[in-house]
Each structure stands twice: as C-alpha cells, then as structure tokens.
Design a protein around this motif. Structure first.
Motif, PDB file in Angstrom:
ATOM      1  N   ALA A 173       0.834  -1.204   0.000  1.00 24.03           N
ATOM      2  CA  ALA A 173       0.000   0.000   0.000  1.00 24.03           C
ATOM      3  C   ALA A 173       0.871   1.257   0.000  1.00 24.03           C
ATOM      4  CB  ALA A 173      -0.922  -0.011   1.217  1.00 24.03           C
ATOM      5  N   ILE A 174       1.988   1.210   0.739  1.00 24.11           N
ATOM      6  CA  ILE A 174       2.917   2.350   0.753  1.00 24.11           C
ATOM      7  C   ILE A 174       3.546   2.536  -0.630  1.00 24.11           C
ATOM      8  CG2 ILE A 174       5.069   3.242   1.736  1.00 24.11           C
ATOM      9  CD1 ILE A 174       4.369   1.733   4.318  1.00 24.11           C
ATOM     10  N   THR A 175       3.918   1.425  -1.261  1.00 21.28           N
ATOM     11  CA  THR A 175       4.506   1.489  -2.608  1.00 21.28           C
ATOM     12  C   THR A 175       3.509   2.075  -3.603  1.00 21.28           C
ATOM     13  OG1 THR A 175       5.874  -0.440  -2.123  1.00 21.28           O
ATOM     14  CG2 THR A 175       5.583   0.133  -4.438  1.00 21.28           C
ATOM     15  N   SER A 176       2.251   1.642  -3.479  1.00 23.42           N
ATOM     16  CA  SER A 176       1.209   2.169  -4.372  1.00 23.42           C
ATOM     17  C   SER A 176       1.025   3.661  -4.166  1.00 23.42           C
ATOM     18  CB  SER A 176      -0.117   1.441  -4.115  1.00 23.42           C
ATOM     19  OG  SER A 176       0.000   0.068  -4.392  1.00 23.42           O
ATOM     20  N   TYR A 177       1.081   4.084  -2.886  1.00 22.09           N
ATOM     21  CA  TYR A 177       0.956   5.514  -2.581  1.00 22.09           C
ATOM     22  C   TYR A 177       2.121   6.292  -3.197  1.00 22.09           C
ATOM     23  CZ  TYR A 177       1.218   9.813   0.188  1.00 22.09           C
ATOM     24  OH  TYR A 177       1.303  11.126   0.568  1.00 22.09           O
ATOM     25  N   ARG A 178       3.351   5.755  -3.086  1.00 20.86           N
ATOM     26  CA  ARG A 178       4.529   6.426  -3.637  1.00 20.86           C
ATOM     27  C   ARG A 178       4.431   6.521  -5.163  1.00 20.86           C
ATOM     28  NH1 ARG A 178       8.248   2.926  -2.304  1.00 20.86           N
ATOM     29  NH2 ARG A 178       8.915   3.857  -0.336  1.00 20.86           N
TER      30      ARG A 178
END
Length: 743
Positions: free
Chosen positions: A312-317
């Motif tokens: 989810a953090i990667t998708s946000y980035r």
C-alpha cells in the motif's frame, strides 16, 4: 454458556472457594459424625478466617502469610475470651487491637487481607465467648482449622503449580489485545477519539494491576525456587507483552492530520488498521489457547499483513511524484516499522507456545529482574510515618475503630431491648463493607443489603419446598462455594449466595429460622448504614484532596522517563535497567492517577472538584507518555546519529516545564522569570532542528541512498516528537496553573 461455566470453574476464585469449602466442611462433617458438632464449627471457622489471606504468591510467601494469619486469628480468639470477663481490660484491648489490625494495611495487599481476617476473628469471638477450659480448647480448634486450610491450599498449589500463572497471563494477553484494538479504532475516519482515549486510560489501571501480579509471581519465584523452563517461558512472554504495550502506546500520531493527508488514498490507512486489529486478535487467540489448554494454531498471517501495508505504501509512492510523496512515505514507513516490531514480539510469544526457544536473553536480564519488584519487608518506620491525619490508612483506622465501637454499643442495646439474636452481625457487616474510600463503601453497602434480601427470599422459597436435610446440606455447600467465588467478581451475587448458605445452615440447626434471618437482615441494614454514614462524616478521605499528589507523581515519572531516553540517545549502548524502571514507573503512576480519578467520580457531586481539569491533566500525561514511548522506541530500534546540542536544549526545556508543573503542585511558587528565561534560546534551537535536513545535505555528502533515507526518517521523527513534547509540557504547565488557581 457451557464455555463460560467451564472458564468459571477453572478460575482462581472458584478454586479458592473450593479449597475453603473443603477445609471447612470436611472437619465439620467428620466431627459431627463423631458427636462433636460444636468442635467441628470451631475448626471450620478457623479455616474460613484463614482463607482471606490466601492471595496469589510464590509458595514460600503463601505458607508464611497463611501461618501468620492462623496465629493472629487464634490469638484474637484467645484474648477476647480471656479478657471479656474483665471489662476494664477488655475494652481498651479491643479498641487497641482493632486499630492496630486496621493500621497494618499500610504494608500492602497481603497485610490488608491478614488485617481483615484478624478483624473478623475479633467480631466473631464477641458472639461466641468461651469460659474455663473451653477457651484453650476452642482456640486450639481454631488453630487446627487454619493449619488444615494451609495444608489443603499448599496441596492444591503443588498439584497445579502453574495454573494461576497461566490464568494471569491469559488476562494480561486479553487486556493487551483490547488495548491494541482500541489503538486500531483510532484509525476510523469518524472515530470518537476522546472516548477511545478515556477507555485506554481506564484500561491502563487494569493492565498495571495484572503486570504487578505477574512480576510478583514470575520474578520472585525465580529468586526463591530457582527457574524452570516453564517459568522462563512465561517470563519471556510477559517481557514481550510489556514491550508490545510500549510499542502500541508509541504510535502517537495526529490521526486527524493523517486522515486529511491520506484522504485521497484511504487504502493505506485501511490496510494499516486491518494489521492493527489482527495484532490484537492474535494475542486474544493465544490467550484462548492457554485458557482452554489447547495447542496454539495461528489464525492470522501477520507477515502477509505487513506485506500488504508495504504494498500500500509502494502504491501511494507510485501514485505521486517523489517530492509530494516523501513526507507521507516517511510517516507510513515509521508506522510500518512499529508494526514490524510488534509482529516480532508476537512471534516470540507464539514460538514460546509452539516450539523450543532460546532463553539466552532472559539469562542476561536475571541480575536486574529483582529491581522491578516491590520490596517484601515491613519496617516499623512505615507504620510510624502513617500515624498522622495526612495518612488515608490512619484516618480509615480511626473511622473503622469508632464505627465498630458504636456498632457494638448499638448491638448491646438492641439485644437487650429488642431481643436481637447475634448482634455481632452488625460488627461483621461494618468490617466487610467499610473501605477507605466513600465510593466503594457506598457501593458495597447497597450490594450487601440487596444480596441479603434477595438471598433470604430465594432460600425461604427453597426451604418451603425442600424438606430433605441431605438435599439442603448439598445446596448449602454449593451456595457457599458460589458465594465465595463470586464475592470478588460480583459482590451482589456473592452476598446473595452467602445469605442462601447461612439460611440453609440455620435451617438445619434451628426451628425458628424465619426469626433468625429477620434479625440478620436488620443487623445487616444497621451495619451498612453505620459504615456509609461514618465514611461520609468521620475524617473522610475525599479523592480530590489526594489527586494533586497523583498528578505530581505522574508528571515526575514522565520527566524521569524522558531523562532516561535523553541519556540513552546521548550515550548509545544497550538499554539500561534505569531506563526500564523509569518506563515502568511512568506506566504505573499514570494508572494510579486514573484509579484515583475513577474513585472520585463515584463520590458525591459536591466532593468532585475540578473534574474536567483533572481529567484534562490525566489525558495530557497519557499523551505525553505516548509521545515518550514513541521517541524511546525509535531510538532503541534504530542506529541513530550523535545527539545534537539542539536536541539536548529542547529536552532540557521540556524537563524544566515538567519541573515547573511539579513546583506548582507542591505550592512552592517560583518566579515566572526563571521559567521563561530560556524561551529565546529554545526558539532558536527549534529553528536549528528544523534545518537539520539541510545541514545534513551540506555538511555530509551521503552517496548511499538507504543511509540517506534512514537519516531523514530519524530527523523527521525526532523533530516532530520534540516539538510535540514541548507543546505538551507547556499545556501541562498551563493546566496545572489553572488547577491551582481554581482551588
């Protein structure tokens, strides 16, 4: 329902009730069959009066406590019977022994229960006076009853030596899981954050109590009886739970700010919340496996949950450009790191119940574990220091002694005028109901009266239908077990079953049972009324008078915790025992503050002073502790850079703010100029901290991207926490000033 009944039957309260029932009923039945019914009653009373002092502890302290209680009970029985025929000796002795027994409560829970047993022995002895050779005979029988109870209790302990520890661990796991679920609830967009924080504060009181109980059992057992693998395993689990609680508390983020920041990316926080819930659910699952004595099988895959958050953090980035995403990624990365540490601790607990584990870490801590225990010694100095009106126990002892004297006089008058039977029930009611605090005394008074009336009605209804003495005897024993088991869980239900037991007992012994119970209800009402009135008018210990002291101790504990964090950040190395003790003290004092606040809101409205202001200070101290735990956890789990002068200046400023709040609470006002002298330098240091990232780039050309990212994370978190800490300390000073001004 079957599962609840099974858990109840497996509980410590039920086990103790069974022990005292066996210790009381067995000699009574045997001696009755031999034609010595009265002797059986004396032995049963000796066992029953020893039972209250059977509190959880290691075997050595258990035996010592029960033997001392047995001697005190039989000694009081002997002295009352010997001196009663000599009024000029008996009455001064009675007053002195009641006051002394009340005062020994200053030595803690064990002493409080020994005191309770002794007071009950004095009250019962006044209703069963002996003469001549019956005095040493019945004293010896009482002593025998206490020894029988001690022997049976020790036997149960040896048969199942670890069950109490397991049940306490179950409770600790459940409370920690509940705390972590509340932390998860904070991530709801429309969460009632004030309500959740209040629940957390109240839960902290329960957690502190269970932690202290587990320390007593696990650590003191190691020093007195060596260390088994099972004890080491439980100790490792307990240490992990303490760490998990600190980690859970350390996620002190501005949830409203985060909701706004990630409003267009709700999946990030939703995924993290799901992980938070599963952490708590895993602990609850472990607790159930221990409680049910079943092999633990993991239900939640926490590693997959961590990977989901990472994705989810990667998708946000990926959804934003690097500059826009940088701050949010830092925040989310810190959150993920905390979750990783929590999963690591939970995995240690899971392995403790599924595989063979390495106890090397515990062995290294052995030398320091004793420092976490409350010392077990009873110097006369403590008793002497409490012989003043400033001591709550001293005022309670005076109040209880005077109330018992009044109850005794009323009992004598009523027995002669109204022909009451067993007026010593008035004294028993006073002893059982009266507590140092008004709220608990009021609550117990109502519960005991309700329990007595309801129990009497149920018992009479059953006696009108059941005529078999054997059936009544079985029901009486059952009611006794349930009454004693429920007394510490639900006092109303406990009082109901105890009354049923007493009615059944008298139903087998006397034909005029209706008259006996009528007098019992009357005596109970008199005793409850006296206890209630005395707690209101005789040297009352209203909580609003003690709360400033609890607030002061909580602020001091937070200050000491911050100081230890600063020392650790400056000196690096391993976490010291002083750091852990400071952390423990901060948690304990916050729990004590909330416990005092809870007692105050049970008191009359006229005695609830500055409720909102005190609650505000409790919340501020909780938030400060949360922020400190966050800072301390980060510094422990990261390789940090050298502490800057700016860091130390800000920490010193926060400590000075907290010292100033303590000064205000001790009513030793100092000049505001001294408090404000470092404001200008502090402002400059904040500017220096906020420019830390720029200086890092200029002064140290870092080529390694991972190292650069870690330094930026450290800078971001420490700056945010220091700004937050300073703001909280200023709010505490302001709230403390307001508290003092409104006195």
């Amino acid at each position: 329902m079957i599962e609840k009944l099974r858990r109840f039957a497996d509980s410590t309260n039920f086990t103790k009730a069974v022990i005292v029932t066996i210790a009381s009923a067995m000699p009574l039945v045997i001696l009755s069959q031999l034609g010595y019914f009265e002797y059986g009653i004396a032995v049963a009373l000796g066992a029953f009066l020893t039972y209250p002092a059977d509190i959880p502890s290691n075997l050595q302290h258990k035996v010592r406590g029960l033997l001392i209680t047995t001697l005190i009970v039989s000694g009081c029985t002997l002295m009352v019977s010997l001196l009663h025929p000599i009024p000029w000796l008996f009455y001064p002795f009675a007053v002195a022994i009641i006051f002394f027994l009340s005062m020994i409560s200053v030595y803690g829970q064990r002493a409080t229960m020994v005191s309770f047993s002794g007071l009950l022995a004095v009250a019962l002895s006044t209703g069963h006076l002996r003469e001549g050779w019956d005095i040493p005979l019945y004293t010896g029988l009482s002593l025998a009853g206490g020894l029988i109870y001690t022997g049976i209790s020790v036997l149960f302990k040896l048969v199942s030596p670890h069950r109490y520890t397991e049940l306490q661990m179950v409770e600790c796991l459940k409370l920690t899981a509940k705390y972590m679920k509340l932390r998860g609830d904070l991530w709801d967009k429309d969460a009632d954050r004030e309500g959740i924080i209040e629940k957390q504060l109240n839960l902290q009181v329960e957690i502190n109590t269970i932690h202290e109980s587990l320390r007593e059992i696990l650590i003191r057992n190691r020093s007195t009886a060596g260390s088994s693998n099972r004890n080491r395993k439980m100790l490792l689990v307990f240490i992990s739970l303490v760490d998990i609680l600190e980690l859970a508390l350390s996620t002190s983020f501005d949830h409203s700010k985060l909701q706004n920041k990630f409003s267009e990316h709700p999946k990030v926080l939703g995924t993290y919340q799901n992980l938070a819930y599963n952490l708590g659910a895993s602990l609850k699952k472990i607790a159930k496996s221990i409680e049910n004595r079943k092999k633990y099988i993991s239900k939640h895959n926490l590693i997959e949950d961590l990977e989901s958050v990472d994705k989810a953090i990667t998708s946000y980035r990926d959804a934003l450009n690097e500059e826009e995403a940088s701050e949010g990624v830092w925040m989310l990365s810190n959150m993920l790191h905390y979750a990783e540490k929590q999963v690591e601790k939970i995995k240690i607990i899971e392995r403790a119940f599924t595989t063979t584990i390495n106890f090397k870490d515990i062995k290294e801590r052995d030398k320091d574990l004793q420092k976490f225990l409350t010392p077990e010694y009873y110097p006369f100095r403590i008793l002497k220091e409490n012989l003043s009106m400033s001591s709550t126990i001293f005022r309670h002892s005076l109040r209880l002694t005077l109330t018992i004297i009044i109850g005794f006089i009323i009992g004598i008058v009523c027995s002669s005028v109204l022909k009451l039977q067993n007026p010593y029930w008035i004294l028993l009611t006073i002893i059982v109901i009266m507590r140092p605090g008004y709220g608990l005394t009021k609550q117990r008074s109502l519960q005991r009266i309700i329990g007595t009336v309801v129990g009497g009605i149920i018992a009479f209804a059953l006696l009108s239908v059941i005529k078999s003495t054997s059936v009544i005897a079985v029901l009486a024993i059952t009611a006794m077990v349930l009454g004693l088991a429920f007394t510490s869980i639900n006092y109303s239900i406990g009082a109901t079953f105890v009354t049923i037991y007493v009615v059944f007992l008298y139903g087998m012994l006397t034909p005029n049972i209706r008259e006996v119970i009528q007098y019992r209800v009357f005596d109970t009402a008199i005793g409850a009324a006296l206890a209630f009135i005395a707690n209101y008018f005789l040297w009352p210990a209203w909580e609003f008078l003690s709360l400033p002291m609890y607030i002061k101790k909580s602020i001091e504990a937070n200050r000491d915790y911050l100081n230890q964090i600063s020392v650790f950040y400056n000196e690096k190395g391993s976490v010291s025992t002083s750091y852990k003790l400071a952390r423990k003290s901060a948690f304990v004092e916050l729990g004590n503050l909330m416990s005092s606040y809870q007692r105050m809101i049970q008191e009359p409205k006229s005695k609830q002073k500055q409720v909102q202001q005190i609650y505000k200070l409790a919340v501020l101290n909780h938030t400060l502790l949360s922020s400190l735990a966050s800072l301390g956890t980060y510094i422990q789990s990261h390789k940090t850079s050298k502490a800057s002068k700016a860091f130390n200046v800000v920490v010193d400023a926060v400590i000075k703010n907290l010292d100033h709040a303590v000064t205000l609470l001790t009513i030793d006002m100092q000049a505001e100029a001294a408090h404000l002298s470092n404001k200008e330098e502090l402002a400059l240091r904040f500017i220096e901290l906020k420019n830390l990232r720029a200086r890092e780039l200029k002064e140290n050309y870092i080529t390694d991207e991972q190292e650069f990212r870690l330094k930026m994370e450290e800078a971001h978190l420490i700056i945010e926490q220091l700004v937050w800490l300073n703001g909280l300390s200023e709010k505490i000073v302001k709230a403390t000033k307001q508290l003092e001004l409104n006195k």
